[in-house]
Design an enzyme around this catalytic site. Structure first.
Site, PDB file in Angstrom:
ATOM      1  N   GLU A 129     102.350  80.108  30.179  1.00 53.88           N
ATOM      2  CA  GLU A 129     103.028  80.017  28.884  1.00 53.88           C
ATOM      3  C   GLU A 129     102.044  79.492  27.853  1.00 53.88           C
ATOM      4  O   GLU A 129     101.359  78.522  28.137  1.00 53.88           O
ATOM      5  CB  GLU A 129     104.230  79.076  28.932  1.00 53.88           C
ATOM      6  CG  GLU A 129     104.966  79.085  27.596  1.00 53.88           C
ATOM      7  CD  GLU A 129     106.138  78.103  27.537  1.00 53.88           C
ATOM      8  OE1 GLU A 129     106.399  77.404  28.519  1.00 53.88           O
ATOM      9  OE2 GLU A 129     106.765  78.058  26.481  1.00 53.88           O
ATOM     10  N   GLY A 268     102.671  68.491  29.652  1.00 55.63           N
ATOM     11  CA  GLY A 268     103.414  67.692  30.618  1.00 55.63           C
ATOM     12  C   GLY A 268     103.733  68.437  31.900  1.00 55.63           C
ATOM     13  O   GLY A 268     103.418  67.975  32.994  1.00 55.63           O
ATOM     14  N   GLU A 271     107.779  75.197  33.602  1.00 57.78           N
ATOM     15  CA  GLU A 271     108.986  75.594  34.320  1.00 57.78           C
ATOM     16  C   GLU A 271     108.909  76.924  35.062  1.00 57.78           C
ATOM     17  O   GLU A 271     109.949  77.555  35.293  1.00 57.78           O
ATOM     18  CB  GLU A 271     110.149  75.652  33.319  1.00 57.78           C
ATOM     19  CG  GLU A 271     110.068  76.817  32.288  1.00 57.78           C
ATOM     20  CD  GLU A 271     109.436  76.456  30.958  1.00 57.78           C
ATOM     21  OE1 GLU A 271     108.656  75.486  30.907  1.00 57.78           O
ATOM     22  OE2 GLU A 271     109.710  77.146  29.958  1.00 57.78           O
ATOM     23  N   HIS A 304     113.955  68.129  32.667  1.00 56.84           N
ATOM     24  CA  HIS A 304     113.635  69.133  31.647  1.00 56.84           C
ATOM     25  C   HIS A 304     113.231  70.459  32.297  1.00 56.84           C
ATOM     26  O   HIS A 304     113.799  71.514  31.977  1.00 56.84           O
ATOM     27  CB  HIS A 304     112.501  68.607  30.761  1.00 56.84           C
ATOM     28  CG  HIS A 304     112.075  69.539  29.673  1.00 56.84           C
ATOM     29  ND1 HIS A 304     112.568  69.455  28.391  1.00 56.84           N
ATOM     30  CD2 HIS A 304     111.217  70.582  29.676  1.00 56.84           C
ATOM     31  CE1 HIS A 304     112.019  70.413  27.656  1.00 56.84           C
ATOM     32  NE2 HIS A 304     111.197  71.112  28.415  1.00 56.84           N
ATOM     33  N   GLU A 305     112.286  70.406  33.206  1.00 59.65           N
ATOM     34  CA  GLU A 305     111.808  71.657  33.819  1.00 59.65           C
ATOM     35  C   GLU A 305     112.910  72.286  34.668  1.00 59.65           C
ATOM     36  O   GLU A 305     113.063  73.500  34.699  1.00 59.65           O
ATOM     37  CB  GLU A 305     110.545  71.420  34.652  1.00 59.65           C
ATOM     38  CG  GLU A 305     109.397  70.725  33.914  1.00 59.65           C
ATOM     39  CD  GLU A 305     109.045  71.325  32.568  1.00 59.65           C
ATOM     40  OE1 GLU A 305     109.271  72.529  32.365  1.00 59.65           O
ATOM     41  OE2 GLU A 305     108.549  70.576  31.699  1.00 59.65           O
ATOM     42  N   GLU A 327     113.277  75.384  24.069  1.00 58.21           N
ATOM     43  CA  GLU A 327     112.791  74.000  24.094  1.00 58.21           C
ATOM     44  C   GLU A 327     113.769  73.030  23.443  1.00 58.21           C
ATOM     45  O   GLU A 327     114.050  71.960  23.974  1.00 58.21           O
ATOM     46  CB  GLU A 327     111.402  73.894  23.457  1.00 58.21           C
ATOM     47  CG  GLU A 327     110.311  74.650  24.214  1.00 58.21           C
ATOM     48  CD  GLU A 327     110.192  74.257  25.685  1.00 58.21           C
ATOM     49  OE1 GLU A 327     110.717  73.201  26.089  1.00 58.21           O
ATOM     50  OE2 GLU A 327     109.581  75.030  26.451  1.00 58.21           O
TER      51      GLU A 327
HETATM   52  N1  TRP Z   1     107.274  75.094  28.616  1.00 60.61           N
HETATM   53  C1  TRP Z   1     106.633  73.827  28.858  1.00 60.61           C
HETATM   54  C2  TRP Z   1     107.733  72.784  28.718  1.00 60.61           C
HETATM   55  O1  TRP Z   1     108.125  72.417  27.656  1.00 60.61           O
HETATM   56  C3  TRP Z   1     105.538  73.556  27.889  1.00 60.61           C
HETATM   57  C4  TRP Z   1     104.161  73.815  28.381  1.00 60.61           C
HETATM   58  C5  TRP Z   1     103.644  73.419  29.532  1.00 60.61           C
HETATM   59  C6  TRP Z   1     103.116  74.451  27.701  1.00 60.61           C
HETATM   60  N2  TRP Z   1     102.331  73.756  29.605  1.00 60.61           N
HETATM   61  C7  TRP Z   1     101.982  74.401  28.507  1.00 60.61           C
HETATM   62  C8  TRP Z   1     103.010  75.054  26.489  1.00 60.61           C
HETATM   63  C9  TRP Z   1     100.765  74.949  28.115  1.00 60.61           C
HETATM   64  C10 TRP Z   1     101.809  75.588  26.091  1.00 60.61           C
HETATM   65  C11 TRP Z   1     100.687  75.537  26.903  1.00 60.61           C
HETATM   66  O2  TRP Z   1     108.323  72.380  29.640  1.00 60.61           O
HETATM   67 ZN    ZN Z   2     110.254  72.811  27.902  1.00 58.72          ZN
END
Ligand code: TRP
Ligand code: ZN
Length: 869
Positions: A129, A268, A271, A304-305, A327
């Protein structure tokens, strides 16, 4: 991937929401074969595609070495496709086709931590992502293309763990000391949710039975020594699964749920369907090695995930402009989960503190954008506080307005309508409206425009008619890019209190969502309006925006006495805290005397410390220098703020007198029945220790030394270390060395060691230099960079002096090596234009000088926006 050195070219790179077009082809299935070798990886893919509308077949790909490509079994020659650094285009492709490609990639030298990369000598992981999948294979890498993935992973047997999304369907020998595993994910998904893991990891296993009777295998993979630190995450995972069943009627849909921990991660956690990948900082939790705050964070990120499985994965985003659809909703869900886990008032306080410290400043400066942006250059730059936190607030407002039952009807309708689809913010608001029977369409304005509204409220009491009136007015600062700002719907949760007895009154007003209740909500959706309460027998005290019911800047002319009253009598813990913050801000920014706050605290504390020590600890929050600075829009002088805040802290320390030591000695976290209470007691003890040191009491350092050596708890140990280090106590050097020796092999604990030193209130350029030259400082590990850079930014005086060069050289260094992180670090300087001269001009010149030196879209876009004020 890079745009030309001259960032002016950026204009061409801008992508607009209004230009969205459906894909010309969809992908029914994809088969991947990923063969990992020491110095390269081979990726073969077979796509079964189908035409859906006019247009060429566009396969996105970046940094891929194309070995071969065939269409329906026919190898293509170079003249039969067009290949550039971003995409492979085949004109006149058949309506139905099987496309096969073989590419070579280099995860072993991928420092951007995007796509497939080697995270350590023992581990390869993916991060796709938003647009990482195109760095693995040629694919229409956009979230509105959902497909069934089958993945074969092959590697040397020194990597015993081979994982991908879905169900394991086959394993076997691949010769020459190699083995393979084949995974199939039955659920259609967009490419950004694809993941695979190749490594040598240990695993903690558990099981969970869903409300639908599905038996799910739960697995958390981490380094052997860290497995005991996965227990809290595992409990949180099971808890989240239950919570989503109970609160949203959503059960898990696969037979396994895997989590993999890595210390090399840009954010962080992620997902990926059935195979989450986590930064170690968001999964490892253990009293001995990580702080209470980190433990709370682990639980909320696990939730969250997990919650993304429904809000993000089963229902995903049509395009990346809709990022806040998944989000904002998922953050709102994880916040609600955490509110159930601990003191809900404190959870709300902490969430609002983050919102005000990060989102409000972001939204008032050059990086301000709507929660759903309408254009971007680099989507990675839009994983922002506005998309996440303000996005969550919008959902919270709608939930507040609807109440539990109707909100649930609305979300049920959303899942019923859109399961398996890639949708938009409009689809979400429509479904919520239809399901609840309440038209919420005017909330779309919140998604589409930037800025924090100002909410001005005035009150008037009339003894004669026994009526109390409130007049509301909303306004937004004009925004250069958004000329037509409109009024937004603002749910104002409020209460009235009898000024004599402190009792909460029943609200009689037809303007409220419900009449004749105690806790009222008024939906203010015009530029200006007045509401009236009847039967009010004496002038009341009003409490506005309870629980922070809307993300606005409230202006109400409270007297100091009323604020002290609210601190004592308000039953909403959040607004008690808000009263202390308003008082403290007045003392700090308007030079008011501190006595009102201190007396109110002395009245409230004895009871509260018994009842809710965690909330009590938060009432000592003195707004940070960074937050105070962000409230100043011009002529900002960081050292002035620091002086004032310091003076206040000293004043408070002395004013509390002996109470400080008494409270410290009376508290024992061991005697607390639950974690939340114990956490509160630990927080209070650390605050008291710091105040005692401020009083110049010699015993402070002895108590700190004693606390440091006698505890096995990281919050206690770190709290004591901080007091000694920040006050340059004689013992400081020895405890720093002791801490280092104890934790030198525990990366997360060592991060704290770096952070405490970098955040020293009197840290100098030499302090930071020494830390960045320490053998354990590592520019390849974002967590370590963030420990030092985050510590440094705790101190605006330093940030805006030698810190400027620190952040600029990091951005320059990371521009190619890790542009996602480089761009984020640079954003620390986004409020440069508020500084007083000559600092303002100096920082501006340094930022200008960076411009010709950077190439990545990420850093260029951020820098251009920052300089566009
Ligand atoms: N979708 C992830 C979250 O909010 C966000 C995320 C994790 C992300 N790693 C990333 C976004 C790397 C951009 C690049 O749970
Ligand atoms: Zn998220």
């Amino acid at each position: 991937m890079n745009i030309a050195a001259n960032p002016a070219i950026e204009a061409d790179q801008t992508i607009y929401l209004k230009d969205y077009q459906k894909p010309s082809y969809i992908v029914d299935s994809i088969e991947l074969n990923i063969q990992v070798y020491v110095d390269h990886t081979l990726v073969s893919s077979t796509l079964v595609i189908q035409r859906q509308s006019e247009g060429d077949l566009v396969l996105l790909g970046r940094d891929l070495e194309l070995q071969s490509i065939s269409v329906n079994g026919q190898q293509l020659s170079e003249s039969e496709y067009k290949l550039d650094s971003e995409q492979l285009v085949i004109a006149n492709a058949p309506d139905h086709a099987t496309i096969q490609t073989v590419v070579r990639i280099h995860p072993e030298s991928n420092t951007q931590l995007e796509g497939l990369y080697q995270a350590s000598s023992d581990l390869f992981v993916t991060q796709n992502e938003p647009e990482g999948f195109r760095k693995i294979t040629f694919y229409p890498d956009r979230p509105d293309i959902l497909s069934v993935f089958t993945t074969r992973v092959e590697a040397d047997k020194k990597f015993p763990v081979l994982l991908a999304n879905g169900n394991l369907i086959e394993t076997g020998e691949a010769g020459e000391g190699r083995h393979y595993a084949i995974w199939q994910d039955p659920t259609k998904k967009p490419s950004y949710l694809f993941a695979c893991v190749i490594g040598d990891l240990a695993v903690m296993k558990d099981r969970y039975t869903t409300s639908e009777g599905r038996d799910v295998a739960l697995e958390i993979y981490a380094e052997e020594k860290d497995i005991p630190k996965c227990k809290i995450a595992m409990e949180a995972l099971k808890h989240s699964m239950r919570w989503d069943e109970e609160h949203y009627g959503r059960a898990y849909d696969l037979d396994n749920y895997m989590i993999v921990a890595t210390s090399a991660f840009n954010m962080g956690a992620m997902e990926n369907k059935g195979l989450n990948i986590f930064n170690t900082s968001c999964v490892l939790a253990d009293e001995e090695y990580t702080t209470d705050a980190a433990i709370m964070r682990v639980q909320s990120v696990i939730a969250h995930e997990y919650f993304h499985n429904w809000t993000g994965n089963r229902i995903t985003c049509r395009d990346w402009f809709q990022l806040c659809l998944k989000e904002g909703l998922t953050v709102f869900r994880d916040q609600s989960f955490s509110e159930d886990l601990q003191s809900s008032a404190v959870q709300r306080i902490d969430d609002v503190a983050v919102l005000k410290a990060h989102q409000f400043p972001e939204d008032s400066g050059p990086l301000s954008h709507p929660p759903r942006p309408d254009h971007f250059v680099e989507i990675n730059n839009f994983y922002t506080a506005t998309v996440y936190e303000k996005g969550a607030e919008i959902n919270r407002m709608m939930a507040t307005l609807l109440g539990k039952e109707k909100f649930r009807q609305g979300t049920d309708e959303y899942f019923r309508r859109h399961d398996g689809e890639a949708v938009t913010v409009e689809d979400w608001v429509d479904a919520l409206s239809a399901g609840s029977g309440v038209d919420l369409s005017n909330f779309l304005t919140w998604y589409n425009q930037p800025g924090t509204p100002k909410l001005e409220v005035k009150s008037e009491y009339d003894v004669e008619s026994q009526t109390y009136c409130l007049t509301f007015k909303q306004s937004l600062k004009p925004h250069p890019k958004y000329p037509n700002l409109k009024a937004v719907p603002i749910p104002v949760a409020l209460a009235l209190f009898d000024a004599e007895t402190g009792e909460q009154l029943t609200l009689k007003s037809t303007a409220l969502v419900a009449n004749g209740v105690k806790d009222g909500v008024y939906l203010f959706d015009q530029d200006e309006a007045t509401i009236e309460f009847s039967g009010v027998t004496s002038k009341p005290v009003v409490s506005l925006l309870r629980n922070f019911s809307a993300p606005v800047n409230l202006e109400f002319d409270y007297t100091d006495k009323e604020l002290a009253f609210l601190l004592q009598y308000e039953t909403n813990g959040f607004n008690q805290w808000q009263a202390t913050q308003t008082l403290l801000e007045r003392i700090l920014l308007n030079d008011q005397p501190a006595e009102i706050y201190i007396n109110a605290m002395l009245n409230t504390l004895p009871d509260l410390i018994q009842k809710d020590p965690l909330l009590a600890s938060r009432l000592f929050d003195v707004p940070t220098e960074g937050y105070l600075g962000s409230r100043i829009d011009e002529n900002y002088q960081p050292s002035k703020i620091k002086e004032k805040r310091n003076a206040l802290l000293n004043k408070l320390a002395y004013a509390f007198g002996n109470t400080v030591k008494e409270i410290y000695l009376s508290l024992d976290p061991e005697l607390q029945s639950d974690f939340s209470q114990a956490m509160g007691v630990r927080a209070l003890k650390n605050i008291m220790l710091m105040m005692l040191a401020r009083q110049g009491d010699e015993t402070a350092f002895e108590l700190a030394q004693e606390q440091y050596s006698s505890t096995g708890n990281m919050s206690e140990r770190l709290g004591a270390l901080r007091v000694l280090v920040w006050n340059d106590a004689l013992q400081a050097q020895a405890v720093l060395e002791d801490f280092y020796t104890r934790f030198k092999n525990e990366a997360l604990s060592l991060d704290q060691w770096f952070m405490v030193q970098a955040a020293h209130p009197e840290a100098t350029a030499a302090t930071i230099k020494a830390l960045t030259e320490h053998p354990d400082y590592d520019l390849k590990v974002p967590n370590r960079i963030r420990a030092v850079s985050g510590g440094l930014s705790n101190n605006p005086v330093n940030t805006w002096s030698f810190g400027v060069q620190h952040y600029i050289s990091l951005a320059k260094y990371l521009d190619e090596k890790n542009p996602i992180v480089g761009s984020r670090l640079l954003q620390v300087l986004s409020r440069w234009y508020t500084l007083a001269e000559p600092q303002r001009g100096e920082v501006k010149a340094q930022l200008e000088a960076l411009k010709p030196l950077v190439k990545s879209k990420n850093v260029c876009e951020t820098l251009n926006s920052m300089l566009s004020v």
